[in-house]
Design a protein around this motif. Sequence first.
Motif, mmCIF file in Angstrom:
data_model
loop_
_atom_site.group_PDB
_atom_site.id
_atom_site.type_symbol
_atom_site.label_atom_id
_atom_site.label_comp_id
_atom_site.label_asym_id
_atom_site.label_seq_id
_atom_site.Cartn_x
_atom_site.Cartn_y
_atom_site.Cartn_z
ATOM 1 N N SER A 157 0.866 -1.184 0.000
ATOM 2 C CA SER A 157 0.000 0.000 0.000
ATOM 3 C C SER A 157 0.900 1.231 0.000
ATOM 4 C CB SER A 157 -0.886 0.007 1.248
ATOM 5 O OG SER A 157 -0.086 0.231 2.403
ATOM 6 N N ASP A 158 0.325 2.410 -0.232
ATOM 7 C CA ASP A 158 1.102 3.648 -0.185
ATOM 8 C C ASP A 158 1.731 3.831 1.194
ATOM 9 O OD1 ASP A 158 -0.922 5.813 -2.337
ATOM 10 O OD2 ASP A 158 0.316 4.084 -2.793
ATOM 11 N N ALA A 159 0.970 3.557 2.251
ATOM 12 C CA ALA A 159 1.495 3.699 3.615
ATOM 13 C C ALA A 159 2.660 2.735 3.856
ATOM 14 C CB ALA A 159 0.388 3.481 4.637
ATOM 15 N N GLU A 160 2.564 1.517 3.332
ATOM 16 C CA GLU A 160 3.638 0.535 3.523
ATOM 17 C C GLU A 160 4.898 0.932 2.758
ATOM 18 O OE1 GLU A 160 1.171 -3.606 4.226
ATOM 19 O OE2 GLU A 160 1.331 -2.815 2.178
ATOM 20 N N ILE A 161 4.746 1.365 1.507
ATOM 21 C CA ILE A 161 5.936 1.744 0.737
ATOM 22 C C ILE A 161 6.592 2.995 1.334
ATOM 23 C CG2 ILE A 161 4.899 3.191 -1.074
ATOM 24 C CD1 ILE A 161 6.748 1.693 -3.076
ATOM 25 N N ALA A 162 5.791 3.874 1.935
ATOM 26 C CA ALA A 162 6.337 5.080 2.571
ATOM 27 C C ALA A 162 7.244 4.731 3.752
ATOM 28 C CB ALA A 162 5.199 5.991 3.047
#
Length: 188
Positions: A157-162
Amino acid sequence: MAADREGDGLQDRELNLVCGLMTQRLLGAARVFASNYQIVVCDDPFTPLDDEQNWDAEKTKRGFAGVPAFRMIGTEADLNDHWVELVSCDRPPSSDEWQRITCVHFHSGSGRIHVMSVIDSDPPISADIERGDYAVYAAAQNLGIDQSSLGETGKLSDAEIAERRDIEWHRLFLVPGKPEFEGRVVDR
C-alpha cells in the motif's frame, strides 16, 4: 504549504526536519511509478521535449535529461515503484548520507513544481514555490533494490511503501539558486 495527495498520511501538514545545520520543509511525498527508469521534476507537466533534450548515452551517464523547466532523473529498481519525498531546504544534502545524489538546474516560471512519471497526467506531488532558479538534488538510497529483488510478491500500500527504507526510495532537495554543477555528485 504542502500540496499532498489524499491517502499518503500527510494531508495539509507541514513537516520541518532539522538535520545538522540544514532545515528541510516537506513540500509533498507520494508513491511515484518511475516509468522507463525516470522521475520527472517539472514546472509544467505538458512541456514538449524534442529529441535533443531526451535521453542519450551522455545524459544517461550524468543521470538526467531534459531542460531546466522539465527534468528527467534516472532511477534503478526494475519495478519502478518508489517512494519520493520533495523537501525545500537552504543547502544541499550531506554526501555522507546518500548512496547517490544527482544535481540538476530547475527553473519554475509558474511558481509550481511537480514530481511525476513521464506517463502521469496528474502529478502525485505538486507544490507552490517562488518563481525562479533552483538546484534539485535528487538523493537516493538502496538503488536497484525492490520487492522483486527481495523475493517479495505482495503489493505494498502507499502507507507501507512510505515506511520501507530497505527498497529504493528518493528525496528531492529543492535549494534556491542555480547550481554551479549539474550531474552526479555522489554515486556509490
